[in-house]
Motif scaffolding. Structure first.
Motif, PDB file in Angstrom:
ATOM      1  N   ARG A 128     -31.279  63.108  -3.175  1.00 20.08           N
ATOM      2  CA  ARG A 128     -31.572  61.676  -3.341  1.00 20.08           C
ATOM      3  C   ARG A 128     -30.307  60.850  -3.496  1.00 20.08           C
ATOM      4  O   ARG A 128     -30.372  59.627  -3.547  1.00 20.08           O
ATOM      5  CB  ARG A 128     -32.506  61.487  -4.546  1.00 20.08           C
ATOM      6  CG  ARG A 128     -33.893  62.067  -4.277  1.00 20.08           C
ATOM      7  CD  ARG A 128     -34.691  62.190  -5.536  1.00 20.08           C
ATOM      8  NE  ARG A 128     -34.097  63.156  -6.445  1.00 20.08           N
ATOM      9  CZ  ARG A 128     -34.617  63.522  -7.616  1.00 20.08           C
ATOM     10  NH1 ARG A 128     -35.731  62.978  -8.017  1.00 20.08           N
ATOM     11  NH2 ARG A 128     -34.022  64.411  -8.378  1.00 20.08           N
ATOM     12  N   SER A 132     -39.716  61.297  -3.248  1.00 18.82           N
ATOM     13  CA  SER A 132     -40.838  60.342  -3.275  1.00 18.82           C
ATOM     14  C   SER A 132     -40.561  59.170  -2.326  1.00 18.82           C
ATOM     15  O   SER A 132     -39.417  58.937  -1.911  1.00 18.82           O
ATOM     16  CB  SER A 132     -41.006  59.808  -4.699  1.00 18.82           C
ATOM     17  OG  SER A 132     -39.875  59.013  -5.026  1.00 18.82           O
ATOM     18  N   ASP A 133     -41.601  58.416  -2.037  1.00 14.50           N
ATOM     19  CA  ASP A 133     -41.428  57.227  -1.191  1.00 14.50           C
ATOM     20  C   ASP A 133     -40.437  56.254  -1.819  1.00 14.50           C
ATOM     21  O   ASP A 133     -39.643  55.628  -1.126  1.00 14.50           O
ATOM     22  CB  ASP A 133     -42.786  56.542  -0.980  1.00 14.50           C
ATOM     23  CG  ASP A 133     -43.675  57.342  -0.037  1.00 14.50           C
ATOM     24  OD1 ASP A 133     -43.162  58.259   0.644  1.00 14.50           O
ATOM     25  OD2 ASP A 133     -44.888  57.065  -0.003  1.00 14.50           O
ATOM     26  N   GLU A 134     -40.497  56.128  -3.152  1.00 15.70           N
ATOM     27  CA  GLU A 134     -39.580  55.189  -3.840  1.00 15.70           C
ATOM     28  C   GLU A 134     -38.117  55.583  -3.609  1.00 15.70           C
ATOM     29  O   GLU A 134     -37.236  54.735  -3.587  1.00 15.70           O
ATOM     30  CB  GLU A 134     -39.829  55.169  -5.358  1.00 15.70           C
ATOM     31  CG  GLU A 134     -41.214  54.707  -5.794  1.00 15.70           C
ATOM     32  CD  GLU A 134     -42.288  55.759  -5.563  1.00 15.70           C
ATOM     33  OE1 GLU A 134     -42.194  56.825  -6.173  1.00 15.70           O
ATOM     34  OE2 GLU A 134     -43.200  55.517  -4.758  1.00 15.70           O
ATOM     35  N   ASP A 135     -37.864  56.868  -3.444  1.00 14.12           N
ATOM     36  CA  ASP A 135     -36.481  57.310  -3.237  1.00 14.12           C
ATOM     37  C   ASP A 135     -36.048  57.189  -1.768  1.00 14.12           C
ATOM     38  O   ASP A 135     -34.909  57.527  -1.441  1.00 14.12           O
ATOM     39  CB  ASP A 135     -36.299  58.743  -3.743  1.00 14.12           C
ATOM     40  CG  ASP A 135     -36.262  58.790  -5.269  1.00 14.12           C
ATOM     41  OD1 ASP A 135     -35.656  57.877  -5.871  1.00 14.12           O
ATOM     42  OD2 ASP A 135     -36.853  59.709  -5.865  1.00 14.12           O
ATOM     43  N   THR A 166     -44.814  65.028  -2.246  1.00  8.89           N
ATOM     44  CA  THR A 166     -45.411  63.932  -1.476  1.00  8.89           C
ATOM     45  C   THR A 166     -45.676  64.455  -0.067  1.00  8.89           C
ATOM     46  O   THR A 166     -44.730  64.680   0.702  1.00  8.89           O
ATOM     47  CB  THR A 166     -44.450  62.720  -1.402  1.00  8.89           C
ATOM     48  OG1 THR A 166     -44.115  62.310  -2.736  1.00  8.89           O
ATOM     49  CG2 THR A 166     -45.092  61.551  -0.672  1.00  8.89           C
TER      50      THR A 166
END
Ligand code: SAM
Length: 288
Positions: A147, A180-183, A240
């Motif tokens: 990330r 995750s999508d947020e990352d 995810t």
């Protein structure tokens, strides 16, 4: 070499975990050790086995899927090495098992260089023990997080080992579903592929929500939900699952090689591995 040093003296069965350095948390399941459990390895603890067995109880095919993903790794790395790729950056390496990237690549070309990156200290401990015990050729191991691609790319050990002026193989196998999508998985892949020389390859695999039309959608979706639940509740990293279209989008700007984005089973077409629907998509692409 960067990253922490763990001074691991003894590896093997983890039934007795008294050797484990304190930095390694054995109380929560870890994706690397759950994957090791699917593969029938012994490098896992009670918390990992419990979480893995919960998923296996619902979807025993996860074990074949893990084996097929490993076979896809071997297939892709061998293919790239035979095509002349002689340096590899493997992020989300996993606990060493049979036919690791450096072994497959160095079997074709003993001079091939491999840099392994993982954020789980136990992976690093095992990989370093392997390096000390058997020798790993020109292989470098760093602890870093996918990330944060900028810090991976800036790592002096990585920079010393790989030549970004020449093509290399970027290996991202069964790791991006832990982002995750947020990352922002697509931005992470772009940051990594932007710095690759033309002619470089990317090999990626990713668990999917897609259901094979031949399968029973209700059962598959229930199993997927269980996997998401178990990782979310018991593992240090949630999972995810993504649609095939979203996984295909991770290859933007690259030329997908045949057969394109396909189930890892279809990449192998191995009659010894039972096909269990889509499960994990794999793709191999070339940077123009
Ligand atoms: C399912 S295993 C896959 C291992 C190997 N790539 C393979 O396909 O056989 C996922 C690996 O990714 C690592 N991983 C998960 N999230 C990561 C992150 N954010 N940065 C680096 N490694 C990560 C885990 O520690 C684990 O070793």
């Amino acid at each position: 070499m960067s990253g922490n040093e763990y001074g691991v003296g003894r590896l093997g069965s983890l039934a007795d975990d008294s050797w484990v350095p304190p930095v390694i948390d054995t109380t929560r399941a870890h994706p690397a050790r759950m994957y090791n459990a699917y593969l029938g390895g012994k490098d896992n603890f009670a918390a990992d086995r419990e979480a893995a067995e919960q998923i296996i109880a619902k979807a025993p095919e996860v074990r074949d899927l893990a084996r097929a993903n490993r076979a896809f790794l071997g297939h892709a790395v061998r293919m790239l090495a035979e095509q002349g790729i002689d340096q590899f950056l493997d992020i989300g390496t996993g606990i060493p098992t049979a036919d690791n990237t450096h072994e497959v690549a160095q079997r074709v070309n003993p001079a091939a260089k491999v840099v392994y990156v993982d954020n789980d200290p136990i992976v690093l401990a095992h990989a370093r023990a392997l390096m000390a015990g058997h020798g790993m050729g020109a292989t470098t191991i760093i602890q870093a997080d996918l990330r944060d691609p900028a810090s991976i790319l800036a790592d002096p050990a990585l920079r010393g080992a790989l030549d970004f002026g020449r093509p290399m193989g970027l290996i991202l196998l069964a790791v991006l579903h832990f982002v995750s999508d947020e990352d922002g998985p697509a931005a992470i892949v772009k940051q990594l592929t932007d710095v690759l020389a033309p002619g470089s390859r990317m090999v990626l695999s990713h668990a999917t929500t897609d259901v094979d039309p031949r399968g029973d959608a209700a059962v598959v979706e229930e199993n997927q939900a269980e996997a998401v639940r178990v990782y979310g509740q018991k593992s240090v990293a949630a999972v995810t699952l993504r649609t095939g279209d979203r996984i295909r989008a991770l290859f933007d700007g690259l030329e997908l090689l045949p057969p394109g984005i396909a189930s890892v089973y279809d990449h192998l077409a191995d009659p010894d591995v039972r096909h269990h629907g889509v499960g994990i998509y794999g793709g191999i692409a070339r940077k123009p």
